[in-house]
Design a protein around this motif. Structure first.
Motif, PDB file in Angstrom:
ATOM      1  N   ASP A  34       0.806  -1.233   0.000  1.00 23.18           N
ATOM      2  CA  ASP A  34       0.000   0.000   0.000  1.00 23.18           C
ATOM      3  C   ASP A  34       0.832   1.272   0.000  1.00 23.18           C
ATOM      4  OD1 ASP A  34      -2.411  -1.439  -0.050  1.00 23.18           O
ATOM      5  OD2 ASP A  34      -2.395  -1.656   2.126  1.00 23.18           O
ATOM      6  N   PHE A  35       2.013   1.218  -0.593  1.00 24.32           N
ATOM      7  CA  PHE A  35       2.759   2.446  -0.838  1.00 24.32           C
ATOM      8  C   PHE A  35       2.204   3.106  -2.095  1.00 24.32           C
ATOM      9  CE2 PHE A  35       5.538   0.605   2.199  1.00 24.32           C
ATOM     10  CZ  PHE A  35       6.412   1.591   2.651  1.00 24.32           C
ATOM     11  N   ILE A  36       2.187   4.418  -2.109  1.00 25.97           N
ATOM     12  CA  ILE A  36       1.653   5.193  -3.223  1.00 25.97           C
ATOM     13  C   ILE A  36       2.823   5.721  -4.050  1.00 25.97           C
ATOM     14  CG2 ILE A  36       0.280   7.217  -3.865  1.00 25.97           C
ATOM     15  CD1 ILE A  36      -1.067   6.901  -1.054  1.00 25.97           C
ATOM     16  N   PHE A  37       2.753   5.522  -5.357  1.00 29.00           N
ATOM     17  CA  PHE A  37       3.830   5.975  -6.235  1.00 29.00           C
ATOM     18  C   PHE A  37       3.716   7.469  -6.500  1.00 29.00           C
ATOM     19  CE2 PHE A  37       5.378   6.504 -10.744  1.00 29.00           C
ATOM     20  CZ  PHE A  37       6.730   6.488 -10.417  1.00 29.00           C
ATOM     21  N   LEU A  38       4.843   8.171  -6.368  1.00 28.62           N
ATOM     22  CA  LEU A  38       4.925   9.607  -6.627  1.00 28.62           C
ATOM     23  C   LEU A  38       5.805   9.830  -7.853  1.00 28.62           C
ATOM     24  CD1 LEU A  38       5.598  10.832  -2.974  1.00 28.62           C
ATOM     25  CD2 LEU A  38       3.427  11.004  -4.223  1.00 28.62           C
ATOM     26  N   PRO A  39       5.218  10.109  -9.024  1.00 30.81           N
ATOM     27  CA  PRO A  39       6.042  10.375 -10.208  1.00 30.81           C
ATOM     28  C   PRO A  39       6.904  11.617 -10.009  1.00 30.81           C
ATOM     29  CG  PRO A  39       3.754   9.938 -10.812  1.00 30.81           C
ATOM     30  CD  PRO A  39       3.776  10.117  -9.328  1.00 30.81           C
ATOM     31  N   GLN A  40       8.130  11.553 -10.476  1.00 26.51           N
ATOM     32  CA  GLN A  40       9.060  12.668 -10.307  1.00 26.51           C
ATOM     33  C   GLN A  40       8.555  13.953 -10.963  1.00 26.51           C
ATOM     34  OE1 GLN A  40      12.821  12.835  -9.151  1.00 26.51           O
ATOM     35  NE2 GLN A  40      11.598  11.680  -7.697  1.00 26.51           N
ATOM     36  N   GLU A  42       5.476  15.007 -11.539  1.00 22.33           N
ATOM     37  CA  GLU A  42       4.155  15.498 -11.167  1.00 22.33           C
ATOM     38  C   GLU A  42       4.186  16.136  -9.784  1.00 22.33           C
ATOM     39  OE1 GLU A  42       1.171  12.506 -11.611  1.00 22.33           O
ATOM     40  OE2 GLU A  42       1.818  11.953 -13.647  1.00 22.33           O
ATOM     41  N   ARG A  43       3.171  16.942  -9.505  1.00 29.25           N
ATOM     42  CA  ARG A  43       3.052  17.583  -8.194  1.00 29.25           C
ATOM     43  C   ARG A  43       2.708  16.530  -7.139  1.00 29.25           C
ATOM     44  NH1 ARG A  43       2.358  22.650  -6.178  1.00 29.25           N
ATOM     45  NH2 ARG A  43       2.382  23.511  -8.298  1.00 29.25           N
ATOM     46  N   TRP A  44       3.386  16.598  -6.005  1.00 27.21           N
ATOM     47  CA  TRP A  44       3.148  15.636  -4.939  1.00 27.21           C
ATOM     48  C   TRP A  44       2.132  16.188  -3.937  1.00 27.21           C
ATOM     49  CZ3 TRP A  44       8.657  13.552  -3.248  1.00 27.21           C
ATOM     50  CH2 TRP A  44       9.244  12.893  -4.344  1.00 27.21           C
ATOM     51  N   ASP A  45       1.309  15.293  -3.420  1.00 31.28           N
ATOM     52  CA  ASP A  45       0.361  15.636  -2.367  1.00 31.28           C
ATOM     53  C   ASP A  45       0.579  14.661  -1.218  1.00 31.28           C
ATOM     54  OD1 ASP A  45      -1.726  16.624  -0.874  1.00 31.28           O
ATOM     55  OD2 ASP A  45      -3.292  15.613  -2.043  1.00 31.28           O
ATOM     56  N   ARG A 284      10.656  18.111  -0.903  1.00 35.88           N
ATOM     57  CA  ARG A 284       9.267  18.009  -1.335  1.00 35.88           C
ATOM     58  C   ARG A 284       8.380  17.456  -0.223  1.00 35.88           C
ATOM     59  NH1 ARG A 284       9.522  15.759  -7.546  1.00 35.88           N
ATOM     60  NH2 ARG A 284       7.360  16.494  -7.602  1.00 35.88           N
ATOM     61  N   ILE A 285       8.923  16.549   0.577  1.00 34.88           N
ATOM     62  CA  ILE A 285       8.161  16.048   1.730  1.00 34.88           C
ATOM     63  C   ILE A 285       7.892  17.180   2.717  1.00 34.88           C
ATOM     64  CG2 ILE A 285       8.240  14.514   3.731  1.00 34.88           C
ATOM     65  CD1 ILE A 285       9.907  12.581   1.986  1.00 34.88           C
ATOM     66  N   LEU A 286       8.917  17.969   3.010  1.00 32.61           N
ATOM     67  CA  LEU A 286       8.758  19.082   3.951  1.00 32.61           C
ATOM     68  C   LEU A 286       7.762  20.107   3.423  1.00 32.61           C
ATOM     69  CD1 LEU A 286      10.330  19.663   6.724  1.00 32.61           C
ATOM     70  CD2 LEU A 286      11.124  17.726   5.375  1.00 32.61           C
ATOM     71  N   LEU A 287       7.824  20.377   2.134  1.00 31.52           N
ATOM     72  CA  LEU A 287       6.861  21.303   1.548  1.00 31.52           C
ATOM     73  C   LEU A 287       5.439  20.777   1.696  1.00 31.52           C
ATOM     74  CD1 LEU A 287       8.767  22.302  -1.718  1.00 31.52           C
ATOM     75  CD2 LEU A 287       8.276  23.797   0.233  1.00 31.52           C
ATOM     76  N   GLY A 288       5.290  19.459   1.607  1.00 31.14           N
ATOM     77  CA  GLY A 288       3.975  18.866   1.777  1.00 31.14           C
ATOM     78  C   GLY A 288       3.394  19.081   3.155  1.00 31.14           C
ATOM     79  N   TYR A 289       4.263  19.300   4.134  1.00 31.37           N
ATOM     80  CA  TYR A 289       3.821  19.595   5.504  1.00 31.37           C
ATOM     81  C   TYR A 289       3.794  21.099   5.787  1.00 31.37           C
ATOM     82  CZ  TYR A 289       4.095  14.697   6.999  1.00 31.37           C
ATOM     83  OH  TYR A 289       3.881  13.341   7.163  1.00 31.37           O
ATOM     84  N   GLY A 290       4.020  21.902   4.739  1.00 31.71           N
ATOM     85  CA  GLY A 290       4.002  23.348   4.937  1.00 31.71           C
ATOM     86  C   GLY A 290       5.218  23.874   5.668  1.00 31.71           C
ATOM     87  N   GLN A 291       6.341  23.146   5.587  1.00 31.00           N
ATOM     88  CA  GLN A 291       7.548  23.540   6.298  1.00 31.00           C
ATOM     89  C   GLN A 291       8.432  24.452   5.440  1.00 31.00           C
ATOM     90  OE1 GLN A 291       8.127  22.055   9.856  1.00 31.00           O
ATOM     91  NE2 GLN A 291       6.035  22.432   9.193  1.00 31.00           N
ATOM     92  N   THR A 292       9.418  25.064   6.067  1.00 30.84           N
ATOM     93  CA  THR A 292      10.286  26.040   5.415  1.00 30.84           C
ATOM     94  C   THR A 292      11.673  25.459   5.168  1.00 30.84           C
ATOM     95  OG1 THR A 292      11.143  26.937   7.499  1.00 30.84           O
ATOM     96  CG2 THR A 292       9.068  27.867   6.653  1.00 30.84           C
ATOM     97  N   ARG A 293      12.491  26.229   4.458  1.00 27.24           N
ATOM     98  CA  ARG A 293      13.891  25.852   4.238  1.00 27.24           C
ATOM     99  C   ARG A 293      14.626  25.713   5.572  1.00 27.24           C
ATOM    100  NH1 ARG A 293      17.413  23.536   0.568  1.00 27.24           N
ATOM    101  NH2 ARG A 293      19.494  24.424   0.777  1.00 27.24           N
ATOM    102  N   GLU A 294      14.329  26.571   6.500  1.00 27.04           N
ATOM    103  CA  GLU A 294      14.918  26.482   7.837  1.00 27.04           C
ATOM    104  C   GLU A 294      14.583  25.144   8.485  1.00 27.04           C
ATOM    105  OE1 GLU A 294      16.727  27.659  11.571  1.00 27.04           O
ATOM    106  OE2 GLU A 294      16.931  28.407   9.522  1.00 27.04           O
TER     107      GLU A 294
END
Length: 427
Positions: A34-40, A42-45, A284-294
């Protein structure tokens, strides 16, 4: 009784003659879990608590279990999907008298003599154009018509046993494929590929030779395993096995595995450990959680990577090639690898984690350092540590015949590695 984990390892080895096949096998297992494939492209959610994976160029893969809340550290286990091998040249087919031969390039640092006098198949990927004009990638495994690299007879090389075998990589490694061409063939390799994928237009190919001999167990208790690509598919398998046992999401800990291609040729490729594949995935994972570069930079510092490869077991016929106080033995547990020149990324702090987990889980632990007058190999560990700044430790199972077409390890060490990595993901 052979443990289930080892039986599954044998299946994995048999299904993975190349890096692309190994990633395809991993992909099938990930989808079943049940892992979901994330194409490079495409936009990740990213959804908290879900499982995901992504693939780079078909031969590198990253999978992770997203935490329930924004991650503040990563537990990363890493290895590589490639092995030393012989790769067919772009225009590999040529003829001498009645013989059909394939020219090869040396990929990585194989023990060349171990490739002689063996039945060899051809495997890899081909890029084809479909009748509708679309361009697609196909994996192939040509094992019905073996090729062979015959060694020169001892009568024509009478000093070979005294002086050792000397092979010229251009002149002495061509593979003998046939004495006759099929009547309908426009080239022997094209004929082989046509029987595998049909009459398509082939636009490009990455094809390797591989030994056809299947994995087998050695010893009265079947305590050793002999196979091609033990280095480092056994590490890849152990990482996946451990992640599969720890699929429940953590609160803020990101559990992740990454397996890169091209370690054996330096990792400086778009899908190698020196590429931004992992760092881009983490961002991209961090962006998915609304996180920053910091937040991303803090995450790297708080995380740890376990670089899992193979280690040199002490050879019973060459005991002197090891440091007297650092002689890892087959069947005696995990090897913690150190090097003063940082060819391995281990240091006191990262070593301490492995030592602690081994003590806690009662897993035997050994240490490897090269003799002071000999150099050692390296791994993806230092490359990853230098590119991300993530604390990293290098470990592995001991093996014999490293980089040969037929390698050897103890099954007990593989089981120890699976236990250690499972404890690492749970830590």
């Amino acid at each position: 009784m052979i443990p289930e984990e080892i039986q599954d390892l044998v299946v994995f080895l048999k299904e993975s003659p190349t890096a692309w096949h190994a990633v395809r096998e991993l992909q099938e297992r990930l989808l079943k879990a049940d892992f979901i494939f994330l194409p490079q492209a495409e936009r990740w959610d990213i959804k908290p608590g879900k499982r995901y994976f992504t693939i780079k160029n078909g031969s590198s893969l990253c999978a992770f279990v997203a935490p329930l809340n924004p991650p503040n550290l990563v537990r990363l286990a890493a290895s590589h999907t490639d092995s030393p091998a012989l790769k067919l040249k772009p225009y590999s087919e040529f003829y001498r008298d009645s013989m059909v031969l394939f020219g090869v390039e040396v990929y990585g640092g194989p023990l060349l003599s171990s490739w002689l006098n063996r039945d060899l198949g051809i495997a890899g990927r081909v890029i084809i154009q479909e009748p509708d004009g679309s361009i697609v990638e196909k994996l192939v495994c040509l094992d019905a018509y073996p090729v062979v690299i015959p060694q020169l007879a001892i009568h024509l090389d009478p000093q070979v046993n005294e002086n050792g075998l000397i092979l010229n990589k251009q002149n002495h490694l061509s593979a003998l494929a046939a004495l006759e061409m099929p009547s309908d063939a426009k080239g022997y390799l094209n004929w082989l590929l046509k029987h595998e994928i049909g009459p398509h237009s082939i636009l490009g190919a990455d094809l390797f030779l591989f030994p056809l001999e299947e994995p087998s167990f050695i010893g009265y208790a079947k305590e050793m395993l002999a196979a091609y690509r033990i280095d480092s598919l056994t590490s890849v398998h152990a990482i996946w096995s451990a992640l599969e046992q720890t699929l429940q999401p953590e609160n803020t800990h990101l559990k992740m595995m990454v397996v890169w291609d091209n370690e054996e040729v330096g990792s400086s490729t778009a899908q190698g450990a020196e590429s931004p594949f992992l760092s881009h995935t983490l961002e991209r994972i961090l962006l998915g959680y609304g996180q920053t570069r910091e937040d991303y930079l803090r995450l790297l510092t708080n995380s740890i990577c376990v670089s899992v490869d193979l280690a040199h077991a002490v050879h019973p016929n060459y005991m002197e090639r090891h440091d007297p106080l650092h002689q890892p033995m087959l069947g005696q547990g995990i090897v913690l690898k150190s090097n003063a020149k940082q060819r391995y990324a281990s240091d006191a702090w990262t070593n301490a984690l492995i030592t602690h987990l081994c003590q806690k889980e009662k897993i035997p632990l050994q240490h490897f350092v090269s003799r002071g007058d000999m150099s050692c190999g390296s791994t993806i560990g230092p490359i990853h540590a230098a590119s991300t700044g993530m604390p990293t430790v290098d470990i592995g199972c001991p093996q014999l015949s490293m980089h040969a077409a037929r390698e050897l390890m103890a099954t007990a060490d593989q089981l120890s590695m699976c236990r250690l990595l499972e404890a690492f993901f749970r830590y």
